[in-house]
Design a protein around this motif. Structure first.
Motif, PDB file in Angstrom:
ATOM      1  N   LEU A  23      44.875  38.614  34.680  1.00 35.69           N
ATOM      2  CA  LEU A  23      44.815  39.682  33.700  1.00 35.69           C
ATOM      3  C   LEU A  23      45.212  40.975  34.404  1.00 35.69           C
ATOM      4  O   LEU A  23      44.616  41.332  35.423  1.00 35.69           O
ATOM      5  CB  LEU A  23      43.398  39.800  33.141  1.00 35.69           C
ATOM      6  CG  LEU A  23      43.157  40.858  32.076  1.00 35.69           C
ATOM      7  CD1 LEU A  23      43.931  40.525  30.805  1.00 35.69           C
ATOM      8  CD2 LEU A  23      41.663  40.964  31.776  1.00 35.69           C
ATOM      9  N   VAL A  24      46.249  41.647  33.897  1.00 34.67           N
ATOM     10  CA  VAL A  24      46.698  42.904  34.496  1.00 34.67           C
ATOM     11  C   VAL A  24      46.654  44.010  33.453  1.00 34.67           C
ATOM     12  O   VAL A  24      46.864  43.780  32.263  1.00 34.67           O
ATOM     13  CB  VAL A  24      48.117  42.800  35.106  1.00 34.67           C
ATOM     14  CG1 VAL A  24      48.152  41.814  36.254  1.00 34.67           C
ATOM     15  CG2 VAL A  24      49.152  42.470  34.064  1.00 34.67           C
ATOM     16  N   LEU A  25      46.350  45.205  33.932  1.00 39.96           N
ATOM     17  CA  LEU A  25      46.330  46.395  33.094  1.00 39.96           C
ATOM     18  C   LEU A  25      47.377  47.354  33.637  1.00 39.96           C
ATOM     19  O   LEU A  25      47.302  47.776  34.795  1.00 39.96           O
ATOM     20  CB  LEU A  25      44.950  47.052  33.134  1.00 39.96           C
ATOM     21  CG  LEU A  25      44.805  48.382  32.401  1.00 39.96           C
ATOM     22  CD1 LEU A  25      45.061  48.215  30.903  1.00 39.96           C
ATOM     23  CD2 LEU A  25      43.421  48.970  32.646  1.00 39.96           C
ATOM     24  N   ILE A  26      48.366  47.649  32.816  1.00 41.62           N
ATOM     25  CA  ILE A  26      49.381  48.631  33.177  1.00 41.62           C
ATOM     26  C   ILE A  26      48.899  49.942  32.589  1.00 41.62           C
ATOM     27  O   ILE A  26      48.918  50.132  31.374  1.00 41.62           O
ATOM     28  CB  ILE A  26      50.762  48.222  32.666  1.00 41.62           C
ATOM     29  CG1 ILE A  26      51.160  46.901  33.332  1.00 41.62           C
ATOM     30  CG2 ILE A  26      51.786  49.319  32.934  1.00 41.62           C
ATOM     31  CD1 ILE A  26      52.350  46.229  32.733  1.00 41.62           C
ATOM     32  N   THR A  27      48.409  50.815  33.458  1.00 39.35           N
ATOM     33  CA  THR A  27      47.810  52.063  32.985  1.00 39.35           C
ATOM     34  C   THR A  27      48.862  53.069  32.559  1.00 39.35           C
ATOM     35  O   THR A  27      48.592  53.921  31.719  1.00 39.35           O
ATOM     36  CB  THR A  27      46.904  52.691  34.060  1.00 39.35           C
ATOM     37  OG1 THR A  27      47.691  53.001  35.210  1.00 39.35           O
ATOM     38  CG2 THR A  27      45.763  51.761  34.412  1.00 39.35           C
ATOM     39  N   VAL A  51      49.703  49.841  37.964  1.00 36.38           N
ATOM     40  CA  VAL A  51      49.147  48.569  37.515  1.00 36.38           C
ATOM     41  C   VAL A  51      47.934  48.180  38.348  1.00 36.38           C
ATOM     42  O   VAL A  51      47.856  48.492  39.534  1.00 36.38           O
ATOM     43  CB  VAL A  51      50.225  47.449  37.566  1.00 36.38           C
ATOM     44  CG1 VAL A  51      50.724  47.215  38.976  1.00 36.38           C
ATOM     45  CG2 VAL A  51      49.730  46.152  36.945  1.00 36.38           C
ATOM     46  N   VAL A  52      46.995  47.500  37.706  1.00 34.66           N
ATOM     47  CA  VAL A  52      45.830  46.950  38.400  1.00 34.66           C
ATOM     48  C   VAL A  52      45.690  45.490  37.998  1.00 34.66           C
ATOM     49  O   VAL A  52      45.827  45.134  36.825  1.00 34.66           O
ATOM     50  CB  VAL A  52      44.544  47.757  38.087  1.00 34.66           C
ATOM     51  CG1 VAL A  52      44.212  47.747  36.611  1.00 34.66           C
ATOM     52  CG2 VAL A  52      43.367  47.236  38.891  1.00 34.66           C
ATOM     53  N   LYS A  59      42.520  47.043  42.465  1.00 31.61           N
ATOM     54  CA  LYS A  59      42.924  48.361  42.956  1.00 31.61           C
ATOM     55  C   LYS A  59      44.151  48.819  42.184  1.00 31.61           C
ATOM     56  O   LYS A  59      45.081  48.046  41.973  1.00 31.61           O
ATOM     57  CB  LYS A  59      43.248  48.308  44.447  1.00 31.61           C
ATOM     58  CG  LYS A  59      42.021  48.058  45.288  1.00 31.61           C
ATOM     59  CD  LYS A  59      42.332  48.118  46.742  1.00 31.61           C
ATOM     60  CE  LYS A  59      41.060  47.853  47.528  1.00 31.61           C
ATOM     61  NZ  LYS A  59      41.296  47.825  48.961  1.00 31.61           N
ATOM     62  N   LEU A  60      44.137  50.073  41.783  1.00 25.95           N
ATOM     63  CA  LEU A  60      45.261  50.656  41.075  1.00 25.95           C
ATOM     64  C   LEU A  60      46.416  50.853  42.047  1.00 25.95           C
ATOM     65  O   LEU A  60      46.259  51.485  43.084  1.00 25.95           O
ATOM     66  CB  LEU A  60      44.862  51.994  40.453  1.00 25.95           C
ATOM     67  CG  LEU A  60      45.950  52.706  39.651  1.00 25.95           C
ATOM     68  CD1 LEU A  60      46.344  51.902  38.423  1.00 25.95           C
ATOM     69  CD2 LEU A  60      45.485  54.088  39.251  1.00 25.95           C
ATOM     70  N   GLU A 115      35.584  47.956  31.381  1.00 28.59           N
ATOM     71  CA  GLU A 115      34.613  48.079  32.472  1.00 28.59           C
ATOM     72  C   GLU A 115      35.284  48.596  33.737  1.00 28.59           C
ATOM     73  O   GLU A 115      34.719  49.417  34.456  1.00 28.59           O
ATOM     74  CB  GLU A 115      33.941  46.730  32.748  1.00 28.59           C
ATOM     75  CG  GLU A 115      32.943  46.320  31.694  1.00 28.59           C
ATOM     76  CD  GLU A 115      32.427  44.903  31.878  1.00 28.59           C
ATOM     77  OE1 GLU A 115      32.887  44.170  32.799  1.00 28.59           O
ATOM     78  OE2 GLU A 115      31.543  44.505  31.080  1.00 28.59           O
ATOM     79  N   TRP A 116      36.518  48.139  34.007  1.00 31.27           N
ATOM     80  CA  TRP A 116      37.229  48.637  35.182  1.00 31.27           C
ATOM     81  C   TRP A 116      37.497  50.133  35.019  1.00 31.27           C
ATOM     82  O   TRP A 116      37.279  50.912  35.949  1.00 31.27           O
ATOM     83  CB  TRP A 116      38.541  47.873  35.404  1.00 31.27           C
ATOM     84  CG  TRP A 116      39.274  48.390  36.604  1.00 31.27           C
ATOM     85  CD1 TRP A 116      39.081  48.029  37.899  1.00 31.27           C
ATOM     86  CD2 TRP A 116      40.277  49.411  36.614  1.00 31.27           C
ATOM     87  NE1 TRP A 116      39.911  48.756  38.723  1.00 31.27           N
ATOM     88  CE2 TRP A 116      40.661  49.610  37.949  1.00 31.27           C
ATOM     89  CE3 TRP A 116      40.893  50.171  35.626  1.00 31.27           C
ATOM     90  CZ2 TRP A 116      41.628  50.535  38.327  1.00 31.27           C
ATOM     91  CZ3 TRP A 116      41.864  51.102  35.993  1.00 31.27           C
ATOM     92  CH2 TRP A 116      42.218  51.271  37.340  1.00 31.27           C
ATOM     93  N   LEU A 117      37.972  50.535  33.833  1.00 36.91           N
ATOM     94  CA  LEU A 117      38.234  51.960  33.585  1.00 36.91           C
ATOM     95  C   LEU A 117      36.962  52.780  33.759  1.00 36.91           C
ATOM     96  O   LEU A 117      36.980  53.850  34.361  1.00 36.91           O
ATOM     97  CB  LEU A 117      38.791  52.168  32.185  1.00 36.91           C
ATOM     98  CG  LEU A 117      40.237  51.733  31.980  1.00 36.91           C
ATOM     99  CD1 LEU A 117      40.585  51.744  30.503  1.00 36.91           C
ATOM    100  CD2 LEU A 117      41.177  52.634  32.756  1.00 36.91           C
TER     101      LEU A 117
END
Length: 176
Positions: A23-27, A51-52, A59-60, A115-117
């Motif tokens: 699962l990746v989050l592209i901020t 990305v994280v 880690k961002l 939760e990560w944010l």
């Protein structure tokens, strides 16, 4: 007057094989441009993103270059908070390609991203704008950034040390 400065981070290439199934989050998607690929002997789309990997080190990584079409075509310049899973899909020509697949809207994926944010310090959170409650659609539309003021009445706004105006001010102060 003091500023909180960030260390340079990130850069490099995003290697989907290292994040398969994650699962990746592209901020933030800074830009999408065509770049010449020597292996393919033609221009290919490339995105510069922050990305994280939420299933990895969490880690961002800032300024990372994504060059796989199945990842880049799910992004748009200026997109924020795009959540998805790295996977493979079969192309029309029968080959497998890396893609940014939809996240599980019924499961814990969006909750884990939030939760990560929430766990980020104010310095780290400034690089990752908060997402409003809700989830991105299965078509990978980015979750819209929460509209909020940077300062409340009577409270001064925090200066961004990366703002060109702030940098110019700092440079002029150093000359004096």
């Amino acid at each position: 007057m003091s500023f909180t400065f960030s260390q340079p981070t990130g850069g490099g290439f995003f290697k989907p094989v290292e994040h398969d199934g994650h699962l990746v989050l592209i901020t933030n998607c800074h830009k999408i441009e065509d770049r010449y690929d020597h292996f393919k002997a033609r221009d290919v789309p490339a995105a510069t993103v922050d990305v994280v990997d939420l299933d990895g080190d969490q880690k961002l990584r800032e300024g990372v270059l994504m060059t796989h079409g199945g990842l880049v075509n799910r992004l748009s310049p200026g997109a924020h908070m795009v959540l998805g899973r790295i996977g493979k899909a079969t192309t029309s020509s029968g080959f497998e390609a890396w893609v940014l697949a939809p996240f599980d809207e019924q499961g814990a994926d969006a909750r884990r991203a939030q939760e990560w944010l929430d766990s980020q310090t104010p310095d780290q959170a400034s690089a990752a704008p908060r997402a409003e409650s809700g989830t991105a659609s299965s078509t990978q539309e980015p979750v819209r950034q929460r509209a909020s003021s940077t300062a409340t009445a009577g409270t001064p706004a925090m200066a961004d040390p990366n703002d060109p105006a702030v940098q110019a001010l700092l440079a002029s102060l150093q000359q004096k």
